[in-house]
Design a protein around this motif. Structure first.
Motif, PDB file in Angstrom:
ATOM      1  N   LEU A 289      54.518  48.306  17.635  1.00  0.00           N
ATOM      2  CA  LEU A 289      53.890  47.209  18.363  1.00  0.00           C
ATOM      3  C   LEU A 289      52.589  47.718  18.964  1.00  0.00           C
ATOM      4  N   GLY A 290      51.493  47.060  18.627  1.00  0.00           N
ATOM      5  CA  GLY A 290      50.208  47.455  19.198  1.00  0.00           C
ATOM      6  C   GLY A 290      50.173  47.205  20.691  1.00  0.00           C
ATOM      7  N   ARG A 291      49.065  47.595  21.299  1.00  0.00           N
ATOM      8  CA  ARG A 291      48.955  47.476  22.751  1.00  0.00           C
ATOM      9  C   ARG A 291      47.549  47.013  23.121  1.00  0.00           C
ATOM     10  N   GLU A 292      47.499  46.133  24.106  1.00  0.00           N
ATOM     11  CA  GLU A 292      46.224  45.644  24.633  1.00  0.00           C
ATOM     12  C   GLU A 292      46.163  45.927  26.126  1.00  0.00           C
ATOM     13  N   GLU A 293      45.002  46.380  26.580  1.00  0.00           N
ATOM     14  CA  GLU A 293      44.755  46.627  27.996  1.00  0.00           C
ATOM     15  C   GLU A 293      43.580  45.752  28.434  1.00  0.00           C
ATOM     16  N   ARG A 294      43.698  45.183  29.648  1.00  0.00           N
ATOM     17  CA  ARG A 294      42.616  44.326  30.153  1.00  0.00           C
ATOM     18  C   ARG A 294      42.501  44.473  31.657  1.00  0.00           C
ATOM     19  N   ARG A 295      41.275  44.647  32.130  1.00  0.00           N
ATOM     20  CA  ARG A 295      41.010  44.669  33.572  1.00  0.00           C
ATOM     21  C   ARG A 295      39.795  43.801  33.846  1.00  0.00           C
ATOM     22  N   LEU A 296      39.937  42.924  34.837  1.00  0.00           N
ATOM     23  CA  LEU A 296      38.854  42.025  35.228  1.00  0.00           C
ATOM     24  C   LEU A 296      38.621  42.166  36.725  1.00  0.00           C
ATOM     25  N   VAL A 297      37.387  42.476  37.116  1.00  0.00           N
ATOM     26  CA  VAL A 297      36.999  42.620  38.519  1.00  0.00           C
ATOM     27  C   VAL A 297      35.915  41.595  38.830  1.00  0.00           C
ATOM     28  N   ASP A 298      36.112  40.843  39.900  1.00  0.00           N
ATOM     29  CA  ASP A 298      35.143  39.832  40.352  1.00  0.00           C
ATOM     30  C   ASP A 298      34.814  40.067  41.812  1.00  0.00           C
ATOM     31  N   VAL A 299      33.525  40.067  42.152  1.00  0.00           N
ATOM     32  CA  VAL A 299      33.085  40.125  43.545  1.00  0.00           C
ATOM     33  C   VAL A 299      31.934  39.144  43.700  1.00  0.00           C
ATOM     34  N   SER A 300      31.964  38.333  44.744  1.00  0.00           N
ATOM     35  CA  SER A 300      30.851  37.410  44.982  1.00  0.00           C
ATOM     36  C   SER A 300      30.636  37.220  46.477  1.00  0.00           C
ATOM     37  N   LEU A 301      29.416  36.933  46.808  1.00  0.00           N
ATOM     38  CA  LEU A 301      29.025  36.643  48.194  1.00  0.00           C
ATOM     39  C   LEU A 301      28.211  35.364  48.197  1.00  0.00           C
ATOM     40  N   ARG A 302      28.640  34.427  49.021  1.00  0.00           N
ATOM     41  CA  ARG A 302      27.948  33.144  49.134  1.00  0.00           C
ATOM     42  C   ARG A 302      27.520  32.939  50.577  1.00  0.00           C
ATOM     43  N   SER A 303      26.250  32.592  50.772  1.00  0.00           N
ATOM     44  CA  SER A 303      25.773  32.231  52.107  1.00  0.00           C
ATOM     45  C   SER A 303      25.171  30.838  52.055  1.00  0.00           C
ATOM     46  N   GLU A 304      25.315  30.100  53.167  1.00  0.00           N
ATOM     47  CA  GLU A 304      24.808  28.736  53.224  1.00  0.00           C
ATOM     48  C   GLU A 304      24.185  28.469  54.579  1.00  0.00           C
ATOM     49  N   ALA A 305      23.120  27.663  54.559  1.00  0.00           N
ATOM     50  CA  ALA A 305      22.394  27.386  55.792  1.00  0.00           C
ATOM     51  C   ALA A 305      21.893  25.952  55.825  1.00  0.00           C
ATOM     52  N   ASP A 306      21.985  25.329  56.984  1.00  0.00           N
ATOM     53  CA  ASP A 306      21.422  23.999  57.197  1.00  0.00           C
ATOM     54  C   ASP A 306      20.012  24.165  57.737  1.00  0.00           C
ATOM     55  N   LEU A 307      19.028  23.733  56.943  1.00  0.00           N
ATOM     56  CA  LEU A 307      17.629  23.843  57.354  1.00  0.00           C
ATOM     57  C   LEU A 307      17.120  22.524  57.910  1.00  0.00           C
ATOM     58  N   ASP A 308      18.015  21.688  58.382  1.00  0.00           N
ATOM     59  CA  ASP A 308      17.733  20.352  58.905  1.00  0.00           C
ATOM     60  C   ASP A 308      17.367  19.369  57.791  1.00  0.00           C
ATOM     61  N   PHE A 309      16.382  19.716  56.964  1.00  0.00           N
ATOM     62  CA  PHE A 309      15.979  18.802  55.903  1.00  0.00           C
ATOM     63  C   PHE A 309      16.811  19.009  54.630  1.00  0.00           C
ATOM     64  N   ALA A 310      17.502  20.157  54.516  1.00  0.00           N
ATOM     65  CA  ALA A 310      18.271  20.468  53.318  1.00  0.00           C
ATOM     66  C   ALA A 310      19.241  21.599  53.619  1.00  0.00           C
ATOM     67  N   THR A 311      20.172  21.815  52.686  1.00  0.00           N
ATOM     68  CA  THR A 311      21.106  22.940  52.773  1.00  0.00           C
ATOM     69  C   THR A 311      20.645  24.038  51.826  1.00  0.00           C
ATOM     70  N   PHE A 312      20.484  25.230  52.363  1.00  0.00           N
ATOM     71  CA  PHE A 312      20.168  26.401  51.544  1.00  0.00           C
ATOM     72  C   PHE A 312      21.472  27.100  51.181  1.00  0.00           C
ATOM     73  N   SER A 313      21.604  27.486  49.921  1.00  0.00           N
ATOM     74  CA  SER A 313      22.761  28.279  49.520  1.00  0.00           C
ATOM     75  C   SER A 313      22.322  29.342  48.536  1.00  0.00           C
TER      76      SER A 313
END
Length: 725
Positions: A289-313
């Motif tokens: 029987l064959g073999r499969e290996e898998r590794r998945l790494v995810d990292v994210s950073l989200r920032s958001e700001a209300d600039l009164d006239f719009a939202t910055f993200s």
């Protein structure tokens, strides 16, 4: 340019909201994760929080209650519940080939949909397969080209997944299930505040171990045996009611038998035969029987700001996927030599003596490392003119290894590589986009959108990834070069008119264009593809929202459709382009809250995808008809306990697995069911998946004088319990 800009965007992600001095979590995210006061699902398909029924696009949306009731925890589960969408698992666990309105995947290429989790877009087909979906709050499936907002990968649509934010109060859950094949699943998580009203966390984990249910014919094991471990963590920092930073990280490790649910058939005419007189049993005799290996790494950073006239993200993300597979080809056990081989020599299995070939093998690697950034400004929603503008960057480095050869007997088994190819691929992508919606009158909305995307990409054949020494290749002009290079770019517009005849009835008309980058597949370049989409649609609700009915009809002019086919000689796979395909179709869905206890929902889809050749053949992997139906019933059995049940039905008409209408498969019907009891804290349910034990071939490839096929899993059943605290 992209290499220099991504580090700068990291600083922008952190500093821009602070410089603005205010921030806001995407138009009150707590509301976006629930329903409106009138019970409608809220979606962010147009990058702002809106009621599903107010968005003039064909969208299938699932709330947290829907997800829990249907037991959705895989991308396959999503596709199975949406008309005009199918998903075919490949022989690798990371390979998910999705078709949406006749637009499908090419191996080693880009997905036909934008697959987005919490604002982070997958930049490879392999990144769509997350292993399991944890803590999901909402799922949105957008059909039709969405490139004007989501970019070049959204030629067929977009799948937007929103996970549950960390909670303001401490809470948690644990869940366990046991199913056929000694399939054990354990999951759980906790969430709560670290600093009241300012810093919040959530941590979750998942473990799955199964012996598999698709056994080899000679008792060496199961080809679908697998183990997976996933851990995810999230920090949400809100230093003020106008400022937020959201940090997410996850890691998934999995391994199992390879090459998965694959068997061999004697000829292509048996592609759709399972346990019949013509094909009484699969040729799955495996000495190893064959073999499969898998590794998945995810990292994210989200920032958001209300600039009164719009939202910055701003979102900055990193993803690393490492995948390897080793499996044998012909070994059927026993002393008889096999004369159907990849490289023409007999293989002797366990009867091989020193110097003889035991078996042939395949040795595959598919690794991806991606940095991406997306920054945007989004106007307020409570104004006549609503707009969004943004910039997206991505850098993807991948290594693919295509190895095949012979296992030779001796004092120790040795490998002889007859094909040993490493390719290094680099994509540098950037895009700018904008959309504006304007209320011409109280009932008439005009939307204009457009996006420009560009990818500068190259393929370098190297000795191996450790030295990265290039091997000279010949470019299209006949020159010897280190790297084959290409550049694809396009502008994708969208024009849309929507008219609200009443508060509950809306029609719309859309013209939009889609685009998907080309790619290199083992040095073979597939050209970029494009679509022109014409669509009209209806969204409606009746009887105080008891009945919802939505429908859309579309025509797609498809140019340079990318199609990957497996061939019987090295390099065993090639990608080509179908010059012109014409697609016509429609879809409709309905939801009926018959009583407080009983709910029905369903949908039907029709896609007629015709290749514009002399024979007018049907496009591959595209059934004409798909249909879904669900029934959910909840009945109190005491003051604190409810009886719950749900049945999900899926119909799919016949389709072809290769070009030129060869290797057809028949109509298929699938049924899943769940039944049990639950209250606010506890639940216990019995479930069955694929109740009818329907089996379906998902791909077909010529292979050493035989044919190999991947196929859908057989029936499974078990019990699931959950406790919330």
């Amino acid at each position: 340019m992209i290499d220099k800009m991504i580090p700068a965007l990291l600083a922008a992600t952190m500093l821009s909201p602070l410089a603005a001095g205010a921030a806001m979590a995407q138009e009150a995210p707590a509301k976006a994760e629930a329903a409106t006061d009138e019970g409608d699902i809220v979606v962010t398909a147009r990058l702002r929080a809106e009621s599903l029924q107010d968005v003039p696009d064909s969208i299938a949306a699932f709330s947290a209650k829907d997800i829990a009731a249907a037991g959705i925890d895989q991308i396959q589960d999503i596709a199975d519940m949406v008309p005009n969408v199918i998903l075919r698992k490949g022989f690798r666990s990371g390979e998910s080939n999705i078709t949406i309105r006749g637009i499908t995947s090419g191996r080693q290429g880009w997905p036909p949909v934008a697959f987005v989790i919490d604002g982070v877009k997958a930049t490879s087909i392999d990144a769509m397969e997350q292993g399991t979906l944890l803590d999901v709050e909402r799922i949105e499936v957008l059909k039709g080209p969405q490139g004007a907002l989501y970019g070049a990968g959204a030629i067929g649509g977009a799948i937007n997944i929103v996970t549950r934010k960390p909670s303001q109060d401490f809470e948690g859950r644990v869940q366990a299930s046991y199913a056929r094949g000694n399939d054990i699943k354990l999951s759980g998580g906790v969430s709560g505040p670290i600093v009241a009203d300012t810093l919040f966390y959530s941590v979750s984990g998942y473990f799955n171990d199964t012996d598999g249910i698709v056994k080899t014919a000679n008792g060496t094991g199961a080809v679908d045996a697998r183990q997976q471990k996933t851990g995810r963590a999230r920090l949400l920092f809100t230093p003020s009611d106008k400022l937020s930073f959201d940090l997410r990280a996850s890691i998934t490790d999995s391994h199992g038998a390879a090459p998965g649910t694959v068997d061999k058939i004697a000829n292509a005419a048996l592609v759709d035969e399972f346990n019949t007189a013509a094909n009484p049993g699969p040729l799955r005799r495996k000495g190893f029987l064959g073999r499969e290996e898998r590794r998945l790494v995810d990292v994210s950073l989200r920032s958001e700001a209300d600039l009164d006239f719009a939202t910055f993200s701003a979102v900055l993300a990193y993803q690393d996927i490492n995948q390897s597979l080793f499996g044998t080809v012909n070994y059927e056990g026993g002393p008889a030599p096999a004369n159907r081989t990849l490289f023409g020599a007999a293989t002797y299995g366990d009867a091989a003596t020193t110097g003889q070939v035991i078996d042939e093998f395949q040795d595959l690697t598919d690794n991806f490392e991606t940095y991406s950034a997306d920054i945007r400004l989004t106007s307020k929603s409570d104004q006549r003119l609503r707009w969004v503008v943004g910039l997206e960057l991505a850098r993807r480095l991948s290594y693919t290894h295509l190895g095949a050869g012979q296992l030779v007997a001796g004092p120790s088994v040795s490998r002889t590589y007859l094909l040993d190819r490493w390719d290094r691929k680099l994509d540098k992508i950037w895009g700018v986009y904008a959309q504006a919606s304007y209320d011409i009158t109280d009932g008439l909305e005009l939307t204009l959108a457009g996006r420009y995307d560009e990818d500068n990409y190259g393929n370098t054949r190297v000795t191996d990834p450790r030295t990265d020494t290039p091997i000279k290749v010949t470019d299209p002009a006949g020159n010897l070069v280190d790297t084959l290079k290409a550049k694809d770019s396009a502008f994708t517009p969208k024009v849309q008119l929507a008219y609200n005849w009443t508060k509950k009835i809306m029609t719309y008309a859309t013209y939009s264009e889609g685009f998907r980058f080309g790619f290199f597949n083992s040095g073979n370049r597939a050209l970029s593809e494009s679509t022109r989409n014409y669509e009209i649609g209806l969204k409606s609700q009746f009887f105080d929202n008891i009945l919802t009915f939505n429908a859309a009809a579309f025509r797609i002019d498809y140019s340079n459709q990318q199609v990957t086919q497996t061939i019987a000689t090295p390099p065993f796979r090639t990608t080509t382009n179908i010059p012109r395909t014409k697609i016509m179709g429609f879809e409709a869905d309905v939801a009926l809250q018959a009583t407080d206890k009983l709910r029905f929902s369903g949908g039907i889809g029709y896609t007629d995808a015709i290749v514009q050749n002399a024979a007018k053949t049907r496009a591959p992997f595209t059934p004409k008809w798909t249909a879904n139906a669900s029934m959910q019933w909840q009945e109190p059995v005491s003051d604190t306990l409810d009886f719950v049940s749900r049945v999900d039905y899926r119909y799919q008409s016949g389709m072809f697995l290769r070009v030129n209408e060869v290797f057809p498969i028949k109509d298929k019907t699938f049924i899943d069911a769940r039944i049990g009891v639950e209250n606010d804290r506890y639940s216990a349910k019995l479930f069955v998946e694929n109740l009818l034990n329907t089996q379906q071939a998902l791909s077909l490839s010529p292979f050493a004088g035989l044919f190999s096929r991947t196929f859908s899993p057989p029936r499974s059943y078990g019990i699931e319990v959950q406790y919330k605290f």
